[in-house]
Design an enzyme around this catalytic site. Structure first.
Site, PDB file in Angstrom:
ATOM      1  N   SER A  23       0.819  -1.222   0.000  1.00  0.00           N
ATOM      2  CA  SER A  23       0.000   0.000   0.000  1.00  0.00           C
ATOM      3  C   SER A  23       0.845   1.261   0.000  1.00  0.00           C
ATOM      4  O   SER A  23       0.326   2.372   0.054  1.00  0.00           O
ATOM      5  CB  SER A  23      -0.932  -0.009   1.213  1.00  0.00           C
ATOM      6  OG  SER A  23      -0.200  -0.257   2.398  1.00  0.00           O
ATOM      7  N   ASN A 110      -2.606  -2.826  12.936  1.00  0.00           N
ATOM      8  CA  ASN A 110      -4.058  -2.595  12.884  1.00  0.00           C
ATOM      9  C   ASN A 110      -4.474  -1.347  13.656  1.00  0.00           C
ATOM     10  O   ASN A 110      -5.270  -0.544  13.178  1.00  0.00           O
ATOM     11  CB  ASN A 110      -4.814  -3.817  13.408  1.00  0.00           C
ATOM     12  CG  ASN A 110      -4.572  -5.037  12.543  1.00  0.00           C
ATOM     13  OD1 ASN A 110      -3.995  -4.928  11.458  1.00  0.00           O
ATOM     14  ND2 ASN A 110      -4.986  -6.203  13.012  1.00  0.00           N
ATOM     15  N   THR A 155     -39.695  27.544 -10.319  1.00  0.00           N
ATOM     16  CA  THR A 155     -40.016  26.164  -9.922  1.00  0.00           C
ATOM     17  C   THR A 155     -40.166  25.420 -11.245  1.00  0.00           C
ATOM     18  O   THR A 155     -40.637  26.014 -12.227  1.00  0.00           O
ATOM     19  CB  THR A 155     -41.330  26.068  -9.108  1.00  0.00           C
ATOM     20  OG1 THR A 155     -42.409  26.509  -9.931  1.00  0.00           O
ATOM     21  CG2 THR A 155     -41.291  26.921  -7.844  1.00  0.00           C
ATOM     22  N   HIS A 156     -39.762  24.197 -11.309  1.00  0.00           N
ATOM     23  CA  HIS A 156     -39.765  23.416 -12.563  1.00  0.00           C
ATOM     24  C   HIS A 156     -38.946  24.113 -13.651  1.00  0.00           C
ATOM     25  O   HIS A 156     -39.194  23.909 -14.833  1.00  0.00           O
ATOM     26  CB  HIS A 156     -41.191  23.187 -13.093  1.00  0.00           C
ATOM     27  CG  HIS A 156     -42.163  22.730 -12.054  1.00  0.00           C
ATOM     28  ND1 HIS A 156     -42.405  21.390 -11.804  1.00  0.00           N
ATOM     29  CD2 HIS A 156     -42.935  23.414 -11.181  1.00  0.00           C
ATOM     30  CE1 HIS A 156     -43.306  21.286 -10.829  1.00  0.00           C
ATOM     31  NE2 HIS A 156     -43.640  22.508 -10.429  1.00  0.00           N
ATOM     32  N   SER A 277     -12.872  27.646 -27.020  1.00  0.00           N
ATOM     33  CA  SER A 277     -12.994  26.464 -27.872  1.00  0.00           C
ATOM     34  C   SER A 277     -11.875  26.493 -28.891  1.00  0.00           C
ATOM     35  O   SER A 277     -11.452  27.566 -29.339  1.00  0.00           O
ATOM     36  CB  SER A 277     -14.356  26.492 -28.574  1.00  0.00           C
ATOM     37  OG  SER A 277     -14.298  25.759 -29.776  1.00  0.00           O
ATOM     38  N   LYS A 283     -16.569  31.259 -28.400  1.00  0.00           N
ATOM     39  CA  LYS A 283     -16.907  30.528 -27.181  1.00  0.00           C
ATOM     40  C   LYS A 283     -16.197  30.996 -25.922  1.00  0.00           C
ATOM     41  O   LYS A 283     -15.022  31.335 -25.947  1.00  0.00           O
ATOM     42  CB  LYS A 283     -16.552  29.044 -27.381  1.00  0.00           C
ATOM     43  CG  LYS A 283     -17.566  28.315 -28.225  1.00  0.00           C
ATOM     44  CD  LYS A 283     -18.792  28.012 -27.408  1.00  0.00           C
ATOM     45  CE  LYS A 283     -19.569  26.909 -28.089  1.00  0.00           C
ATOM     46  NZ  LYS A 283     -20.155  26.021 -27.153  1.00  0.00           N
ATOM     47  N   ASN A 285     -16.547  29.157 -22.327  1.00  0.00           N
ATOM     48  CA  ASN A 285     -17.273  28.044 -21.704  1.00  0.00           C
ATOM     49  C   ASN A 285     -17.114  28.001 -20.181  1.00  0.00           C
ATOM     50  O   ASN A 285     -16.059  28.338 -19.659  1.00  0.00           O
ATOM     51  CB  ASN A 285     -16.774  26.714 -22.288  1.00  0.00           C
ATOM     52  CG  ASN A 285     -17.130  26.569 -23.752  1.00  0.00           C
ATOM     53  OD1 ASN A 285     -18.161  27.068 -24.195  1.00  0.00           O
ATOM     54  ND2 ASN A 285     -16.253  25.917 -24.505  1.00  0.00           N
ATOM     55  N   GLU A 290     -18.747  23.030 -14.918  1.00  0.00           N
ATOM     56  CA  GLU A 290     -19.037  21.695 -15.457  1.00  0.00           C
ATOM     57  C   GLU A 290     -18.175  20.631 -14.772  1.00  0.00           C
ATOM     58  O   GLU A 290     -18.647  19.536 -14.468  1.00  0.00           O
ATOM     59  CB  GLU A 290     -18.794  21.674 -16.970  1.00  0.00           C
ATOM     60  CG  GLU A 290     -19.835  22.484 -17.737  1.00  0.00           C
ATOM     61  CD  GLU A 290     -19.471  22.689 -19.196  1.00  0.00           C
ATOM     62  OE1 GLU A 290     -18.819  21.815 -19.790  1.00  0.00           O
ATOM     63  OE2 GLU A 290     -19.839  23.745 -19.743  1.00  0.00           O
ATOM     64  N   TYR A 317     -10.100  -6.671  12.082  1.00  0.00           N
ATOM     65  CA  TYR A 317      -9.444  -6.127  10.893  1.00  0.00           C
ATOM     66  C   TYR A 317      -9.454  -7.132   9.754  1.00  0.00           C
ATOM     67  O   TYR A 317      -9.283  -8.330   9.953  1.00  0.00           O
ATOM     68  CB  TYR A 317      -7.989  -5.732  11.203  1.00  0.00           C
ATOM     69  CG  TYR A 317      -7.248  -5.232   9.974  1.00  0.00           C
ATOM     70  CD1 TYR A 317      -7.358  -3.906   9.577  1.00  0.00           C
ATOM     71  CD2 TYR A 317      -6.481  -6.089   9.194  1.00  0.00           C
ATOM     72  CE1 TYR A 317      -6.724  -3.448   8.430  1.00  0.00           C
ATOM     73  CE2 TYR A 317      -5.841  -5.646   8.054  1.00  0.00           C
ATOM     74  CZ  TYR A 317      -5.968  -4.322   7.670  1.00  0.00           C
ATOM     75  OH  TYR A 317      -5.345  -3.882   6.529  1.00  0.00           O
ATOM     76  N   GLN A 322      -7.875  -1.880   3.668  1.00  0.00           N
ATOM     77  CA  GLN A 322      -6.813  -1.081   3.054  1.00  0.00           C
ATOM     78  C   GLN A 322      -7.364  -0.269   1.874  1.00  0.00           C
ATOM     79  O   GLN A 322      -6.786   0.752   1.495  1.00  0.00           O
ATOM     80  CB  GLN A 322      -5.696  -2.026   2.584  1.00  0.00           C
ATOM     81  CG  GLN A 322      -4.550  -1.352   1.890  1.00  0.00           C
ATOM     82  CD  GLN A 322      -3.359  -2.281   1.740  1.00  0.00           C
ATOM     83  OE1 GLN A 322      -2.667  -2.588   2.696  1.00  0.00           O
ATOM     84  NE2 GLN A 322      -3.119  -2.742   0.521  1.00  0.00           N
ATOM     85  N   LYS A 325      -8.155   3.823   1.635  1.00  0.00           N
ATOM     86  CA  LYS A 325      -7.254   4.968   1.489  1.00  0.00           C
ATOM     87  C   LYS A 325      -7.375   5.712   0.175  1.00  0.00           C
ATOM     88  O   LYS A 325      -7.677   6.906   0.166  1.00  0.00           O
ATOM     89  CB  LYS A 325      -5.809   4.531   1.687  1.00  0.00           C
ATOM     90  CG  LYS A 325      -5.649   3.739   2.925  1.00  0.00           C
ATOM     91  CD  LYS A 325      -4.484   3.919   3.729  1.00  0.00           C
ATOM     92  CE  LYS A 325      -4.742   3.246   5.068  1.00  0.00           C
ATOM     93  NZ  LYS A 325      -5.619   2.034   5.014  1.00  0.00           N
TER      94      LYS A 325
HETATM   95  N1  ARG Z   1      -1.820  -1.286   4.887  1.00  0.00           N
HETATM   96  C1  ARG Z   1      -2.739  -1.777   5.851  1.00  0.00           C
HETATM   97  C2  ARG Z   1      -4.068  -1.031   5.745  1.00  0.00           C
HETATM   98  O1  ARG Z   1      -4.082  -0.021   5.157  1.00  0.00           O
HETATM   99  C3  ARG Z   1      -2.172  -1.583   7.208  1.00  0.00           C
HETATM  100  C4  ARG Z   1      -2.682  -2.531   8.216  1.00  0.00           C
HETATM  101  C5  ARG Z   1      -2.074  -3.872   7.982  1.00  0.00           C
HETATM  102  N2  ARG Z   1      -2.495  -4.819   8.929  1.00  0.00           N
HETATM  103  C6  ARG Z   1      -2.431  -6.118   8.709  1.00  0.00           C
HETATM  104  N3  ARG Z   1      -2.869  -6.903   9.615  1.00  0.00           N
HETATM  105  N4  ARG Z   1      -1.967  -6.607   7.594  1.00  0.00           N
HETATM  106  O2  ARG Z   1      -5.079  -1.446   6.213  1.00  0.00           O
END
Ligand code: ARG
Length: 460
Positions: A23, A110, A155-156, A277, A283, A285, A290, A317, A322, A325
């Site tokens: 990760s 964890n 409205t509408h 454009s 143009k 824009n 958007e 866990y 993971q 993120k």
């Molecule tokens: N990279 C892991 C996560 O984002 C970290 C925790 C890892 N824990 C484990 N028991 N492998 O969740």
């Protein structure tokens, strides 16, 4: 491959497995939080005599050194580490030797990742709140400036009744104000420290979780060790709040796009906030609006992904988590970018008051007021509604507005009309007389503006 857990393995991890599992490419964003959490952990361990004062100092110096080197670019967070936790720990051991090996005592990745994410999200909740505050200030300025800027209310997407730009902008002010309240609620609920929960069941070391929580600025420790490492509710809540913010920005963007069309011409975007454009020279824009509208889907997507990731996970866990993120980071960065750009676009946008006022007069926006005039002269509302309906039909055939009709013409439909009807249905009267709380009439609007200014002062 730099891993923290080689001991019980007799074979190297397959490279593809390693890559799939790693990760570091995205959790590198957490280096500050990881170091901050580690410093608090080791400070607490020294107080509890789990490590010595000297070991604590060596570890903290090492961690601070890593932080400085990463920030000034002399230490790169490279992909040879599995995750940010391995990166920090391996670097620490390289720097300070044996003492570094004690940092992970009484801790698991964890609870480590749980505290890192909380610290990160907590900081971002405040950052998004600050951007909302900036936007509210811009909207407040516009409200004060445009108490007398008439425009049609819809409205509408059909013209309904005349309003002011201050009222219309004020509607968004209320929405973004509620968005701030939502962020505040989330902060209050999430600000508890999971560190010390270990892998899932706490530890046998005498950790002082209250103290760690205090060091990291949390209200206190979380109450259940399993929940501490398994909870991602606060992320879901934050993504839901970001989705609502984006929904509000997107509605506003849609209106800016409509107002900016050749048909409406209510606004002119600043050159710095519009694009041209490659083929059509005329143009200009509304790309920013958007894009904000478009990026809303991306943030909703993050919310749906996160809900789905979590829905089948047994306690505690699981590696699925993971996945929180990338999508959280992306949603935060997207929403922050949109808030900043949208604010810039709106604060530089020019409102074409004459065009808006003219539009407010067209389209029978004063029909309700014509009916109210009759009601004030003793006609039951339902009958007044029918009479003015006939007046409107007459005008449509003649292609004129109600106020263009002569008194004779009006009287021929209903003899109760008198000369004072013209004043009663003028644009100014239509707006000024709407004085119920929260309505566009000047006095009502001024009250709301005063309340909201006070809110802004009190909610830094
Ligand atoms: N990279 C892991 C996560 O984002 C970290 C925790 C890892 N824990 C484990 N028991 N492998 O969740």
């Amino acid at each position: 491959m730099a891993q923290l857990w080689g001991g019980r393995f007799t074979k190297e991890t397959d490279q593809l497995v390693y890559n799939f599992n790693a990760s570091i490419s995205f959790d590198r964003k957490l280096y500050r939080e990881d170091i901050e959490g580690s410093i608090a952990h080791v400070t607490m361990m020294a107080k509890q005599k789990i490590v010595t004062e000297e070991e604590k100092q060596v570890i903290i110096d090492g961690l601070k050194g890593i932080l400085t080197d990463v920030e000034n670019g002399t230490l790169a967070i490279t992909e040879e580490y599995e995750d940010i936790h391995s990166f920090v720990e391996a670097n620490l051991i390289d720097r300070v030797g044996e003492a570094g090996k004690k940092l992970h005592t009484g801790r698991s990745r964890n609870d480590q990742v749980a505290v890192d994410m909380r610290l990160y999200v907590r900081k971002e909740v405040l950052a998004v709140d600050a951007l909302l505050k900036d936007l509210l200030k811009t909207l407040m300025k516009l409200m004060e400036e445009h108490i007398d800027t008439y425009m049609p209310g819809f409205t509408h997407l059909q013209k309904a009744q005349p309003i002011t730009l201050a009222l219309h902008i004020g509607a968004y002010f209320e929405m973004f104000k509620r968005d701030r309240l939502r962020l505040n609620d989330i902060y209050e609920r999430m600000n508890y420290c999971p560190l010390g929960a270990g892998a899932l069941a706490g530890t046998t070391y005498p950790l002082d979780r209250e103290y760690t929580a205090e060091l990291l600025g949390f209200y206190g420790p979380t109450q259940n060790s399993i929940d501490s490492v398994a909870d991602r509710d606060y992320i879901i809540e934050f993504l839901a709040a970001l989705s609502t913010i984006m929904m509000h920005l997107s509605r506003f963007s849609e209106e800016v796009i409509i107002w900016n069309t050749n048909e409406y011409q209510f606004v002119e975007l600043d050159d710095a906030y519009s694009t041209g454009s490659s083929i059509m020279p005329q143009k200009k824009n509304p790309d920013i609006a958007e894009l904000v509208r478009g990026k809303t889907g991306r943030v909703y997507g993050a919310l749906m992904s996160m809900l789905t990731v979590m829905k089948g996970l047994p306690l505690a866990y699981n590696k699925d988590m993971q996945e929180d993120k990338e999508l959280t980071f992306d949603a935060i960065d997207t929403a922050k970018g949109c808030l900043a750009l949208f604010n810039g676009m709106v604060s530089t946008m020019r409102f074409r008051k004459q065009v808006m006022a003219k539009s407010a007069k067209n389209g029978f926006t004063n029909a309700t007021d014509a009916a109210d005039y009759l009601v004030n002269h003793g006609v039951p509302f339902r009958d007044a509604h029918t009479i003015v309906g006939r007046v409107v039909l007459y005008c449509i055939e003649k292609q004129i507005a109600i106020e263009d009709m002569s008194l004779e013409e009006l009287k021929s439909i209903c003899p109760i009309f008198e000369a004072d009807v013209y004043d009663a249905i003028s644009l100014k009267t239509c707006v000024d007389k709407r004085l119920t709380a929260g309505a566009p009439g000047r006095e009502a609007m001024e009250k709301v503006i005063a309340l909201n200014k006070k809110y802004l002062e009190e909610n830094e």
